[in-house]
Scaffold this active site. Structure first.
Site, PDB file in Angstrom:
ATOM      1  CG  HIS A 286      -1.805   0.354   1.294  1.00  0.00           C
ATOM      2  ND1 HIS A 286      -3.029   1.013   1.400  1.00  0.00           N
ATOM      3  CD2 HIS A 286      -1.611   2.505   1.393  1.00  0.00           C
ATOM      4  CE1 HIS A 286      -3.610   2.124   1.728  1.00  0.00           C
ATOM      5  NE2 HIS A 286      -2.674   3.442   1.652  1.00  0.00           N
ATOM      6  CD  GLU A 287       1.454   3.525   3.875  1.00  0.00           C
ATOM      7  OE1 GLU A 287       1.800   4.514   2.567  1.00  0.00           O
ATOM      8  OE2 GLU A 287       1.008   2.403   4.415  1.00  0.00           O
TER       9      GLU A 287
ATOM     10  CG  HIS B 211       0.351   6.412  -0.418  1.00  0.00           C
ATOM     11  ND1 HIS B 211      -0.578   7.047  -1.366  1.00  0.00           N
ATOM     12  CD2 HIS B 211      -0.392   5.556   0.571  1.00  0.00           C
ATOM     13  CE1 HIS B 211      -1.843   6.661  -0.247  1.00  0.00           C
ATOM     14  NE2 HIS B 211      -1.217   6.183   0.757  1.00  0.00           N
TER      15      HIS B 211
END
Ligand SMILES: [Zn+2]
Length: 229
Positions: free
Chosen positions: A189-190, A193
């Site tokens: 997820h990070e 980003h």
């Protein structure tokens, strides 16, 4: 600038408003200098910074005052919002830095069955600069996840089961770790980003839900979504 509350708002209206609403109304009237990044708040979907591919930090700048200040702000926002993962772009700086932590308090939000099912493991606070992700197990696992930059919503997202993360720590030293299950999900997820992606780009759209839709019904719609703790 000062306001006299009672003279500025008709008394009948003032009696109907809570103090919080009056305060919020006046805050909207007063022109304030907007903060500049790195913010101490988390930016929300729609902010163009979330769509930028973040830049690498040159190794000779890892311990510069500017990067140290960024780390400090990142940690502050991370703790303030009680996150399990956060990237620098989420506080307005598109540089390749992430912070991840999963502690005992976070695990209290899950039953023992969920901990087993989601393969939840603890991880002390870990900062990774210029992280590189390698998939070690291509098995796709589907779970519900949310994001502090898409506050108030969750959706099912398919992620790889096991990954390896390599990068630098705050001292500029090389670090490497393997992450399984839930932690692998957080790292993916990070990393998304840092590449200008949100989970909403890859979610199962039919599962996109307001995280408090039941409370909205229980309270007859009288629910406010806070953007700061
Ligand atoms: Zn996120």
């Amino acid at each position: 600038m000062k306001f006299n509350l009672h003279s500025a708002i008709p008394l009948t209206l003032f009696r109907k408003l809570s103090f919080g609403k009056v305060k919020s109304w006046y805050c909207g009237l007063v022109k304030r200098t907007p903060p500049i990044p790195p913010y101490s708040h988390i930016i929300q979907a729609g902010d163009p910074t979330l769509r930028v591919v973040s830049e690498h930090i040159p190794i000779n700048l890892v311990q510069s005052p500017e990067v140290k200040f960024l780390m400090q702000r990142l940690k502050t926002a991370f703790c303030r919002y009680d996150c399990v993962g956060l990237s620098a772009c989420q506080i307005g700086i598109p540089l390749r830095v992430i912070i991840v932590e999963f502690n005992k308090n976070h695990s209290k939000n899950y039953s023992s069955d969920e901990i087993k099912h989601r393969e939840i493991e603890l991880l002390p606070q870990t900062i990774v600069i210029n992280p590189e992700l390698k998939v070690l197990d291509y098995t796709k696992i589907i779970h519900s996840e949310g994001c502090e930059s898409v506050r108030g919503f969750i959706a099912d997202v398919s992620r790889y089961r096991k990954v390896e993360i390599k990068g630098l720590n705050e001292n500029g030293e090389q670090i490497s770790l393997n992450a399984n299950g839930w932690l692998a999900r957080i790292f993916q997820h990070e990393l998304d980003h840092l590449n200008g992606k949100l989970y909403t780009d890859i979610m199962d759209r039919k599962t996109f839900s307001c995280s408090c839709w039941q409370v909205v019904n229980e309270r007859g719609g009288k629910v406010e979504l806070p953007f700061s703790p």
